[in-house]
Design a protein around this motif. Structure first.
Motif, PDB file in Angstrom:
ATOM      1  N   LYS A 620      -9.902  67.954 -50.659  1.00 31.27           N
ATOM      2  CA  LYS A 620      -8.534  68.851 -50.814  1.00 31.27           C
ATOM      3  C   LYS A 620      -7.429  68.237 -49.844  1.00 31.27           C
ATOM      4  CE  LYS A 620      -8.023  71.100 -53.721  1.00 31.27           C
ATOM      5  NZ  LYS A 620      -7.606  70.908 -55.127  1.00 31.27           N
ATOM      6  N   GLU A 621      -6.216  68.461 -50.285  1.00 30.69           N
ATOM      7  CA  GLU A 621      -4.935  68.215 -49.588  1.00 30.69           C
ATOM      8  C   GLU A 621      -4.577  69.373 -48.564  1.00 30.69           C
ATOM      9  OE1 GLU A 621      -2.868  65.543 -48.080  1.00 30.69           O
ATOM     10  OE2 GLU A 621      -3.406  64.891 -49.928  1.00 30.69           O
ATOM     11  N   ASN A 622      -5.585  69.806 -47.849  1.00 26.95           N
ATOM     12  CA  ASN A 622      -5.160  70.964 -47.014  1.00 26.95           C
ATOM     13  C   ASN A 622      -5.798  70.912 -45.477  1.00 26.95           C
ATOM     14  OD1 ASN A 622      -7.999  71.349 -47.764  1.00 26.95           O
ATOM     15  ND2 ASN A 622      -7.666  73.605 -47.526  1.00 26.95           N
ATOM     16  N   HIS A 623      -6.055  69.792 -45.191  1.00 25.82           N
ATOM     17  CA  HIS A 623      -6.891  69.403 -43.871  1.00 25.82           C
ATOM     18  C   HIS A 623      -6.005  69.906 -42.760  1.00 25.82           C
ATOM     19  CE1 HIS A 623      -4.479  65.362 -45.248  1.00 25.82           C
ATOM     20  NE2 HIS A 623      -4.326  65.617 -44.036  1.00 25.82           N
ATOM     21  N   VAL A 624      -4.345  69.610 -42.886  1.00 22.25           N
ATOM     22  CA  VAL A 624      -3.683  70.115 -41.761  1.00 22.25           C
ATOM     23  C   VAL A 624      -3.665  71.570 -41.765  1.00 22.25           C
ATOM     24  CG1 VAL A 624      -1.558  69.948 -40.620  1.00 22.25           C
ATOM     25  CG2 VAL A 624      -2.236  68.119 -42.004  1.00 22.25           C
ATOM     26  N   LEU A 625      -3.616  72.293 -42.828  1.00 24.40           N
ATOM     27  CA  LEU A 625      -3.473  73.690 -42.931  1.00 24.40           C
ATOM     28  C   LEU A 625      -4.926  74.302 -42.469  1.00 24.40           C
ATOM     29  CD1 LEU A 625      -1.879  76.099 -43.510  1.00 24.40           C
ATOM     30  CD2 LEU A 625      -2.973  76.185 -45.741  1.00 24.40           C
ATOM     31  N   ALA A 626      -5.979  73.666 -42.724  1.00 25.17           N
ATOM     32  CA  ALA A 626      -7.185  74.077 -42.203  1.00 25.17           C
ATOM     33  C   ALA A 626      -7.184  74.216 -40.663  1.00 25.17           C
ATOM     34  CB  ALA A 626      -8.313  73.254 -42.632  1.00 25.17           C
ATOM     35  N   GLY A 627      -6.688  73.279 -40.106  1.00 26.02           N
ATOM     36  CA  GLY A 627      -6.441  73.316 -38.515  1.00 26.02           C
ATOM     37  C   GLY A 627      -5.749  74.199 -37.967  1.00 26.02           C
ATOM     38  N   LYS A 628      -4.708  74.352 -38.843  1.00 22.34           N
ATOM     39  CA  LYS A 628      -3.685  75.561 -38.420  1.00 22.34           C
ATOM     40  C   LYS A 628      -4.210  76.781 -38.322  1.00 22.34           C
ATOM     41  CE  LYS A 628      -0.138  72.626 -37.955  1.00 22.34           C
ATOM     42  NZ  LYS A 628       1.227  72.566 -38.585  1.00 22.34           N
ATOM     43  N   MET A 629      -5.051  77.023 -39.447  1.00 21.96           N
ATOM     44  CA  MET A 629      -5.589  78.498 -39.537  1.00 21.96           C
ATOM     45  C   MET A 629      -6.472  78.879 -38.415  1.00 21.96           C
ATOM     46  SD  MET A 629      -4.224  79.757 -42.146  1.00 21.96           S
ATOM     47  CE  MET A 629      -5.204  81.330 -41.963  1.00 21.96           C
ATOM     48  N   HIS A 630      -7.464  77.812 -37.952  1.00 20.48           N
ATOM     49  CA  HIS A 630      -8.224  78.011 -36.814  1.00 20.48           C
ATOM     50  C   HIS A 630      -7.234  78.291 -35.538  1.00 20.48           C
ATOM     51  CE1 HIS A 630     -10.207  76.620 -32.948  1.00 20.48           C
ATOM     52  NE2 HIS A 630     -11.374  77.030 -33.584  1.00 20.48           N
ATOM     53  N   MET A 631      -6.207  77.736 -35.291  1.00 20.80           N
ATOM     54  CA  MET A 631      -5.505  77.698 -34.289  1.00 20.80           C
ATOM     55  C   MET A 631      -4.786  79.215 -34.560  1.00 20.80           C
ATOM     56  SD  MET A 631      -3.216  74.189 -33.217  1.00 20.80           S
ATOM     57  CE  MET A 631      -3.266  73.790 -35.109  1.00 20.80           C
ATOM     58  N   PHE A 632      -4.275  79.544 -35.681  1.00 19.22           N
ATOM     59  CA  PHE A 632      -3.698  80.835 -35.744  1.00 19.22           C
ATOM     60  C   PHE A 632      -4.342  82.088 -35.410  1.00 19.22           C
ATOM     61  CE2 PHE A 632      -2.828  84.531 -38.777  1.00 19.22           C
ATOM     62  CZ  PHE A 632      -1.576  84.620 -38.225  1.00 19.22           C
ATOM     63  N   ASN A 665       3.930  76.075 -34.917  1.00 19.78           N
ATOM     64  CA  ASN A 665       4.399  75.047 -35.949  1.00 19.78           C
ATOM     65  C   ASN A 665       3.290  75.462 -37.137  1.00 19.78           C
ATOM     66  OD1 ASN A 665       4.975  73.102 -37.772  1.00 19.78           O
ATOM     67  ND2 ASN A 665       6.043  71.906 -35.965  1.00 19.78           N
ATOM     68  N   PHE A 666       3.441  76.025 -38.026  1.00 23.71           N
ATOM     69  CA  PHE A 666       2.756  76.318 -39.113  1.00 23.71           C
ATOM     70  C   PHE A 666       2.883  75.232 -40.135  1.00 23.71           C
ATOM     71  CE2 PHE A 666       0.343  80.599 -39.792  1.00 23.71           C
ATOM     72  CZ  PHE A 666      -0.890  79.571 -40.454  1.00 23.71           C
ATOM     73  N   GLY A 667       3.876  74.285 -39.972  1.00 24.94           N
ATOM     74  CA  GLY A 667       4.230  73.427 -40.842  1.00 24.94           C
ATOM     75  C   GLY A 667       2.904  72.536 -41.712  1.00 24.94           C
ATOM     76  N   THR A 668       2.898  72.290 -42.842  1.00 26.01           N
ATOM     77  CA  THR A 668       1.780  71.467 -43.391  1.00 26.01           C
ATOM     78  C   THR A 668       2.244  71.015 -44.665  1.00 26.01           C
ATOM     79  OG1 THR A 668      -0.447  72.206 -44.420  1.00 26.01           O
ATOM     80  CG2 THR A 668       1.419  73.696 -44.755  1.00 26.01           C
ATOM     81  N   VAL A 669       0.960  70.316 -45.524  1.00 20.12           N
ATOM     82  CA  VAL A 669       1.475  69.575 -46.662  1.00 20.12           C
ATOM     83  C   VAL A 669       0.560  70.169 -47.851  1.00 20.12           C
ATOM     84  CG1 VAL A 669       1.608  67.344 -47.888  1.00 20.12           C
ATOM     85  CG2 VAL A 669       2.413  67.584 -45.546  1.00 20.12           C
ATOM     86  N   PRO A 670       0.613  70.691 -48.864  1.00 15.81           N
ATOM     87  CA  PRO A 670       2.005  70.636 -49.451  1.00 15.81           C
ATOM     88  C   PRO A 670       2.730  71.721 -48.866  1.00 15.81           C
ATOM     89  CG  PRO A 670       0.200  71.444 -50.738  1.00 15.81           C
ATOM     90  CD  PRO A 670      -0.491  70.963 -49.658  1.00 15.81           C
ATOM     91  N   ASP A 707       3.447  69.170 -59.519  1.00 14.21           N
ATOM     92  CA  ASP A 707       2.163  68.276 -59.058  1.00 14.21           C
ATOM     93  C   ASP A 707       1.194  69.236 -58.709  1.00 14.21           C
ATOM     94  OD1 ASP A 707       0.188  66.447 -58.007  1.00 14.21           O
ATOM     95  OD2 ASP A 707       1.298  64.768 -58.489  1.00 14.21           O
ATOM     96  N   THR A 708       0.125  69.287 -58.988  1.00 12.05           N
ATOM     97  CA  THR A 708      -1.065  70.421 -58.608  1.00 12.05           C
ATOM     98  C   THR A 708      -1.376  70.059 -57.036  1.00 12.05           C
ATOM     99  OG1 THR A 708      -3.021  69.015 -59.511  1.00 12.05           O
ATOM    100  CG2 THR A 708      -1.832  70.951 -60.897  1.00 12.05           C
ATOM    101  N   GLU A 709      -1.332  68.678 -56.892  1.00 11.92           N
ATOM    102  CA  GLU A 709      -1.645  68.468 -55.336  1.00 11.92           C
ATOM    103  C   GLU A 709      -0.396  68.993 -54.758  1.00 11.92           C
ATOM    104  OE1 GLU A 709      -3.834  66.480 -53.906  1.00 11.92           O
ATOM    105  OE2 GLU A 709      -4.754  66.196 -55.673  1.00 11.92           O
ATOM    106  N   TRP A 710       0.826  69.374 -54.862  1.00  8.42           N
ATOM    107  CA  TRP A 710       1.800  69.839 -53.998  1.00  8.42           C
ATOM    108  C   TRP A 710       1.971  71.453 -54.062  1.00  8.42           C
ATOM    109  CZ3 TRP A 710       4.982  66.721 -50.977  1.00  8.42           C
ATOM    110  CH2 TRP A 710       4.727  65.252 -51.185  1.00  8.42           C
ATOM    111  N   ASN A 711       1.224  71.956 -55.176  1.00  4.50           N
ATOM    112  CA  ASN A 711       1.510  73.498 -55.488  1.00  4.50           C
ATOM    113  C   ASN A 711       0.603  74.139 -54.480  1.00  4.50           C
ATOM    114  OD1 ASN A 711       0.940  76.041 -56.779  1.00  4.50           O
ATOM    115  ND2 ASN A 711       2.561  75.296 -58.064  1.00  4.50           N
ATOM    116  N   ILE A 712       0.803  75.161 -53.823  1.00  5.99           N
ATOM    117  CA  ILE A 712      -0.160  75.604 -52.834  1.00  5.99           C
ATOM    118  C   ILE A 712      -0.921  76.649 -53.351  1.00  5.99           C
ATOM    119  CG2 ILE A 712       1.413  77.628 -52.070  1.00  5.99           C
ATOM    120  CD1 ILE A 712       0.184  77.511 -49.572  1.00  5.99           C
ATOM    121  N   ASP A 713      -0.740  77.168 -54.669  1.00  2.51           N
ATOM    122  CA  ASP A 713      -1.529  77.925 -55.368  1.00  2.51           C
ATOM    123  C   ASP A 713      -2.804  77.261 -55.876  1.00  2.51           C
ATOM    124  OD1 ASP A 713       0.114  80.220 -54.887  1.00  2.51           O
ATOM    125  OD2 ASP A 713       1.065  79.893 -56.735  1.00  2.51           O
ATOM    126  N   ASN A 714      -2.436  76.232 -56.494  1.00  2.00           N
ATOM    127  CA  ASN A 714      -3.422  75.137 -56.914  1.00  2.00           C
ATOM    128  C   ASN A 714      -4.142  74.588 -56.019  1.00  2.00           C
ATOM    129  OD1 ASN A 714      -2.872  75.552 -59.678  1.00  2.00           O
ATOM    130  ND2 ASN A 714      -1.319  74.182 -59.611  1.00  2.00           N
TER     131      ASN A 714
END
Length: 902
Positions: A620-632, A665-670, A707-714
Motif C-alpha cells: 500500500k502507498e502509506n509507508h511514509v504515514l505508517a512511520g509518522k504514526m509511530h513518531m506521533f 511534519n505529518f506530510g505524507t503521500v497521498p 485515483d484510488t492510490e491518491w485518495n486517503i479514504d481508499n
C-alpha cells in the motif's frame, strides 16, 4: 576522363567489398542457431541478444539519483519480447479490445504470464502459495512469490531486456504522448512500429518489468535480473513513457514513476508486455552493489509471522551453505529482505540471543569431530561487534538466561559423533556469561557433550548425534531404545520436551503406525524420554536441522530437504497440528534459529493485537504515514506546530530549523485537503494539548486526481490500524501504554521512517539538479483542458475552512502554504505537473487570499505566485519539489510568518 572510370570502378568494388563484409557478419548472426529458433509464439519477436551488451541507467547529472549511473549488461542468451502491450481483450477486461490493459498490478501481470504459459503447454516462471484480490478483482498480493529465471516460460521482461529491445524500436516523437494523445489511451500499434515489429515502446502506457529495484553501479553485469528482493517497501521498476508524459521527458533510462512503485501499485497509465525464454545463469545485484548468482527468497512476510508467532518482533537466522555465511531476516523491518553477512568465517548452528540483538555461532558442524570456535556478533547488516570465545575448542552455542538474570551461552568442547560413550564423556558441557559485547569466564557444567540444550538449574540436558542421550538429575542415559537419532533440541521453556529426528527406526515406525523415510518425521519426547507426538514432513520433503522456537513448547523451525537432498526451504511447523508455513526458499539453507519476543502485556488485554497500531501493510502507498504514526504516538503531547500536506510539504518544511517550537511534519503521500483534515481532526487535535499552529499545504493541482492510490479514504481503509482507531473513536479519551507498545511491536517501512525520524518527520531531498535554465522543458501528466473543476476546488476550499474553524475553537491558528514549483510552467497552460488550467488555479488562489483577508486565524503564504517566485533555479529537485537547500528557504519563511502570528 580516362582515369575517372577506373577510379569509380575501384570505389564501387571497395564499397561492395565492405558491404559484402558487413553482409557476411549479419548473415552469420542470422544463421546462428538459437535455442529459441524452434518456438513459434504469437505476437512475440525474437531478440538475438546473445553476446550483446546494453547500458541501463544514465550518467546524465540532471537525471534522478535512481537512474544513475549507467550500468552495462551483457546477455548470454536470446529472448522473445511482445510486439505490443497486453490488451484488454487478451486479459478479458471490460474495455475496448485493442487498448492496453491498465490498472494492472505487478501481480496481475505475473498471473497472466503464468496463465499463458499453462495454456501453451509450458512450465511457469512464477510460483506462489496464495493470492489476495481486491473488490475489483485486481491481485494485491501473491504469498510466497518466487521467480525462477531458468524456466522456459512466459514472464515479464527484465529491465535490461526491455532497454535492449527499446533501443531498436525507439521514437518518442512518433509515439503516443501528451502532445498528441488527447491525454487518453490509444489502441496498440497505432503509432510508430520499430524494425523488430515492436510498437509503443516509448509511449501509450508505461510498462512493468520483472526487476526489483536496486541502485545501479558503474560496472558490468552478465544476465542482470534486478535486486534479490524489494527491500522493506517492495519497490519495483517500470519503464517507458505514457500518453500523459511530455515527449521530452520520455527516455529509456528512467526506472520509476513519480512516487514509489510497489508490486501492488496500479494506475491508468501503466500496463505491461510479456517476454519469453530462460535465463540460465542469472545475476542479481544487491543494494550493497554485490553480485550474486542465487538468491534466498522470502516466502512468508511479517504478516504471516504475526499470525504464526503472535508478534512482529521476530528474527530468523540461518546458514547459507553456498557461501558459508550467516544470513538473517528481520521481521520487525517488514521481513521481506534477506541480509547476508559476508566474511571468511564458516558459520554453523547460529542461535539468537534472548534480546534479539546478538547471534552466536560456531565454526564446527554437529556430528563431526575436530576444531571449532564460538563467536558472537551483532545481528545487523555488517555483523558488527564480532568477538571470539578464547578457549581451545567450543561448538554448538545456545543462549539462556539464568535465574540470576545473567545471560549465558552454553557450549560443548566437541560436537562429534556421540555413539561411543567413552569418546562422548571425554567432551564436556560449559557455559560462559555474555554482557555488553564481552565474554566472561567459562565454567564447566558437567562431563559429556550435551549440545541439544540444558534446562534451568542444569538438572536436565540432551544430545543427539547418532544416539539420543539425556542427563536427568545428574544421571546419563540413552533414550529411544538406543536407535539412531540426531538434531536434538530441548524446548526453550520449562516443559523439558525434546525435539529430534530419526532414520526410520523400528521405535519410530511403531509409534507412527506406518513406514517412512529418514528424517521424514519429527518426534517430540517428554522429560522421561517417552514419545508424545510426531509431525510428518510436508509431502516431497524431509526435515533437517530441527530447532524449537523461543517462548513456545510446540512450534519449531527446520530445513526441508527435497528428493535430491537439497536443503531448499526453511519452514515453521506446529508440532500439535502438523501444519507448517514455508519461510524461505533457496539452494542450500541450513541451521535455522528463530527468535520472537511476544508482546509483554499484563492481564487481559482489551486490544486486538492483529489490528491495534498496525499502520503499514506491504504494497500500500502509506509507508511514509505508517512511520509518522509511530513518531506521533510517542511525541503527540509535545507538538506545538504540525505540518500537513503532500510530498511538497514533506520535503519542504524542516521542523529542526524552527527551534522555538516543537514542530512535527505529518506530510505524507497521498494527501489532499481531505487527508489533512482527517489526520488533524482525528489525531492531532484530540491528542496534542500544546498545539499552537497548523501549517497546511495548499496544492490545488494535486487535488483533482481521481485515483484510488491518491485518495486517503481508499488508501487507509484496507489498513487495520486506521480502521481500528476509527472504530474506537480515535481514542479521544487517550491511549494506553499498552497501545503504544503495540504500535512499537508492529513493523513499518523503515526506509522512510529512518530518514524522517531524526528530523521529526522531514525527509531531505539531497541533490542540486536545478530547474531548467531556459525554462523550456516541462512535464504535464494531465490534460489542462479537462472539464471545469471549480466545484472540486470549492469543495477542497470548504474543507480548508472547516479545518480552520475547528482549529479556531481551540485557539489554534492555521498557516496555508503553497510550495514553489518550476517556473517553467508559466510558459504553459498548466499550473503545474499535474495540470489544472492556470486560469482556474488563479481564480482559486484569489479565493484563498480573500479568505485570508477576512479570517484572523488564517494566513496564506503563497511561495509559488503562479511561477513568479524568487527561488533560485538551483534549488529545484524536480519539476514540483525543492531540494534541501530550497527547504531551508521555505522553512525560514514559514517560521517568520508563524512568529508574526503569535
Amino acid at each position: 576522363m580516362r582515369f575517372l572510370v577506373p577510379f569509380v570502378v575501384f570505389c564501387l568494388c571497395f564499397l561492395c567489398s565492405c558491404s559484402n563484409s558487413v553482409s557476411e557478419w549479419e548473415r552469420e548472426e542470422q544463421n546462428r542457431i538459437s535455442p529459441l529458433d524452434s518456438f513459434e509464439l504469437k505476437d512475440m519477436s525474437l531478440v538475438r541478444s546473445f553476446g550483446k551488451k546494453v547500458s541501463i541507467g544514465t550518467d546524465n547529472s540532471s537525471a534522478s539519483l535512481k537512474d544513475r549511473p549507467s550500468m552495462r549488461v551483457v546477455f548470454d542468451y536470446d529472448f522473445f519480447i511482445g510486439t505490443h502491450e497486453i490488451t484488454c481483450a487478451e486479459m478479458g477486461r471490460p474495455c475496448e479490445d485493442s487498448l492496453p490493459a491498465t490498472r494492472v498490478t505487478y501481480f496481475d501481470a505475473v498471473l497472466y504470464a503464468n496463465k499463458r504459459s499453462i495454456e501453451e503447454g509450458f512450465d511457469t516462471a512464477y510460483s506462489y502459495t496464495g493470492a489476495t484480490f481486491d473488490a475489483f478483482g485486481s491481485c494485491m498480493n501473491l504469498d510466497g512469490l518466487v521467480f525462477s529465471p531458468s524456466v522456459m516460460a512466459y514472464r515479464l521482461p527484465t529491465e535490461a531486456e526491455w532497454v535492449y529491445a527499446a533501443e531498436r524500436n525507439w521514437n518518442p516523437e512518433k509515439g503516443w504522448h501528451n502532445g498528441n494523445s488527447g491525454f487518453e489511451l490509444q489502441n496498440v500499434c497505432t503509432s510508430f512500429v520499430g524494425e523488430d515489429s515492436l510498437c509503443d515502446m516509448a509511449g501509450n502506457v508505461m510498462e512493468w518489468v520483472n526487476d526489483w529495484f536496486t541502485p545501479l553501479r558503474d560496472t558490468t553485469v552478465h544476465n542482470f535480473v534486478g535486486a534479490p528482493d524489494g527491500g522493506t517497501l517492495g519497490e519495483r521498476v517500470v519503464k517507458g513513457g505514457s500518453y500523459r508524459n511530455a515527449v521530452g521527458s520520455i527516455n529509456r533510462y528512467s526506472r520509476g514513476d513519480i512516487y514509489t512503485v510497489t508490486s501492488a501499485s496500479q494506475s491508468d497509465y501503466v500496463g505491461f508486455r510479456l517476454a519469453f525464454g530462460a535465463i540460465e545463469s542469472p545475476v542479481w545485484l544487491g543494494k550493497d552493489g554485490k553480485q550474486v548468482n542465487s538468491v534466498v527468497s522470502v516466502l512468508a512476510g511479517a504478516m504471516d509471522i504475526r499470525r504464526w508467532a503472535g508478534t512482529f518482533k521476530a528474527k530468523l537466522a540461518f546458514r547459507n551453505d553456498e557461501t558459508g555465511n550467516l544470513a538473517f531476516v528481520d521481521y520487525t523491518q517488514g521481513g521481506s529482505v534477506v541480509t547476508e553477512i559476508e566474511d571468511t568465517l564458516n558459520v554453523y548452528h547460529p542461535d539468537i540471543s534472548p534480546d534479539g540483538n546478538w547471534v552466536a555461532f560456531c565454526t564446527g558442524l554437529e556430528g563431526v569431530r575436530g576444531k571449532s570456535s564460538v563467536y558472537v556478533r551483532s545481528l545487523d547488516s555488517i555483523g558488527s561487534g564480532l568477538v571470539k570465545l578464547d578457549v581451545e575448542n567450543a561448538a554448538i552455542p545456545r543462549w539462556r538466561v539464568l535465574e540470576s538474570g545473567d545471560t549465558v551461552i552454553v557450549y560443548v568442547t566437541d560436537a562429534g559423533n556421540n555413539k561411543d560413550e567413552s569418546v562422548f564423556k571425554q567432551a564436556s558441557t560449559w557455559q560462559v556469561r555474555f554482557s555488553k559485547g564481552k565474554f566472561g569466564t567459562p565454567e564447566k557444567l558437567f562431563g559429556g557433550a550435551y549440545h541439544g540444550g540444558v534446562s534451568d538449574g542444569n538438572s536436565f540436558a540432551v544430545s543427539g548425534a547418532r544416539l539420543l542421550r539425556a542427563r536427568v538429575a545428574g544421571v546419563d542415559t540413552v533414550w529411544y531404545n538406543g536407535e539412531q537419532a540426531c538434531n536434538a533440541s530441548l524446548s526453550k521453556d520449562n516443559s523439558k520436551q525434546t525435539l529430534f529426528l530419526d532414520f526410520a527406526s523400528r521405535t519410530g515406525t511403531d509409534f507412527v503406525g506406518k513406514s517412512y523415510g529418514a528424517h521424514e518425521v519429527a518426534f517430540v519426547a517428554d522429560s522421561a524420554g517417552r514419545l508424545v507426538r510426531y509431525v510428518m514432513a510436508p509431502e516431497g520433503y524431509a526435515f533437517d536441522h530441527t530447532e524449537w522456537m523461543q517462548g513456545t513448547n510446540h512450534m519449531f523451525v527446520a530445513s526441508l530437504t527435497d528428493a535430491n537432498g537439497r536443503h531448499a526451504r526453511i519452514a515453521m511447523v506446529d508440532s500439535y497440528s502438523g501444519k507448517s508455513v514455508v519461510l524461505l526458499e533457496g539452494e542450500e539453507i541450513w541451521h535455522p534459529a528463530f527468535w520472537a519476543l511476544p508482546m509483554d502485556v499484563s492481564g487481559e488485554s482489551s486490544l486486538n493485537p492483529d489490528s491495534a497500531g498496525l499502520y503499514f501493510v506491504e504494497g500500500k502507498e502509506n509507508h511514509v504515514l505508517a512511520g509518522k504514526m509511530h513518531m506521533f504516538w510517542h511525541n503527540h503531547d509535545s507538538i506545538e506546530v504540525v505540518v500537513f500536506g503532500n510530498s511538497r510539504m514533506l520535503f519542504g518544511v524542516n521542523p529542526m530549523q524552527m527551534e522555538d517550537y516543537y514542530v512535527f511534519n505529518f506530510g505524507t503521500v497521498p494527501c489532499d485537503m481531505n487527508a489533512s483534515y482527517y489526520m488533524f481532526s482525528n489525531y492531532v487535535l484530540p491528542h496534542s494539548p500544546n498545539l499552537k499552529f497548523v501549517v497546511v499545504g495548499i496544492d490545488p493541482d494535486m487535488w483533482w486526481i481521481d485515483d484510488t492510490e491518491w485518495n486517503i479514504d481508499n488508501n487507509i481503509k484496507y489498513v487495520p490500524g486506521f480502521a481500528y482507531d476509527a472504530y474506537h473513536g480515535f481514542w479521544k479519551e487517550g491511549v494506553s501504554d499498552e497501545f503504544v507498545q503495540m504500535v512499537d511491536n508492529n513493523f513499518r517501512a523503515d526506509n522512510d521512517y529512518n530518514n524522517a525520524a531524526p528530523y521529526r518527520g522531514w525527509i531531505q531531498l539531497i541533490g542540486e539538479h536545478g530547474w531548467d535554465k531556459d525554462l523550456s522543458s516541462t512535464e504535464i501528466v494531465n490534460d489542462t483542458t479537462d472539464s471545469d473543476l471549480s466545484k472540486t476546488l470549492d469543495q477542497e476550499l470548504e474543507m480548508l475552512v472547516n479545518l480552520v474553524n475547528m482549529a479556531k475553537d481551540r485557539g489554534v491558528k492555521v498557516l496555508g502554504v503553497t510550495a514553489p514549483l518550476c517556473p517553467c510552467y508559466k510558459k504553459t497552460g498548466a499550473y503545474g505537473r499535474y495540470g489544472l488550467r492556470r486560469s482556474q488555479a488563479k481564480e482559486f488562489f484569489e479565493k484563498v487570499h480573500a479568505y485570508d483577508a477576512r479570517e484572523d486565524y488564517f494566513r496564506f503564504l503563497d511561495e509559488n505566485k503562479m511561477g513568479d517566485h524568487d527561488y533560485p533555479l538551483e534549488v529545484g529537485f524536480d519539476y514540483d519539489h525543492i531540494n534541501y537547500v530550497g527547504s531551508a528557504i521555505l522553512t525560514s519563511r514559514v517560521y517568520y510568518v508563524l512568529r508574526q502570528m503569535e
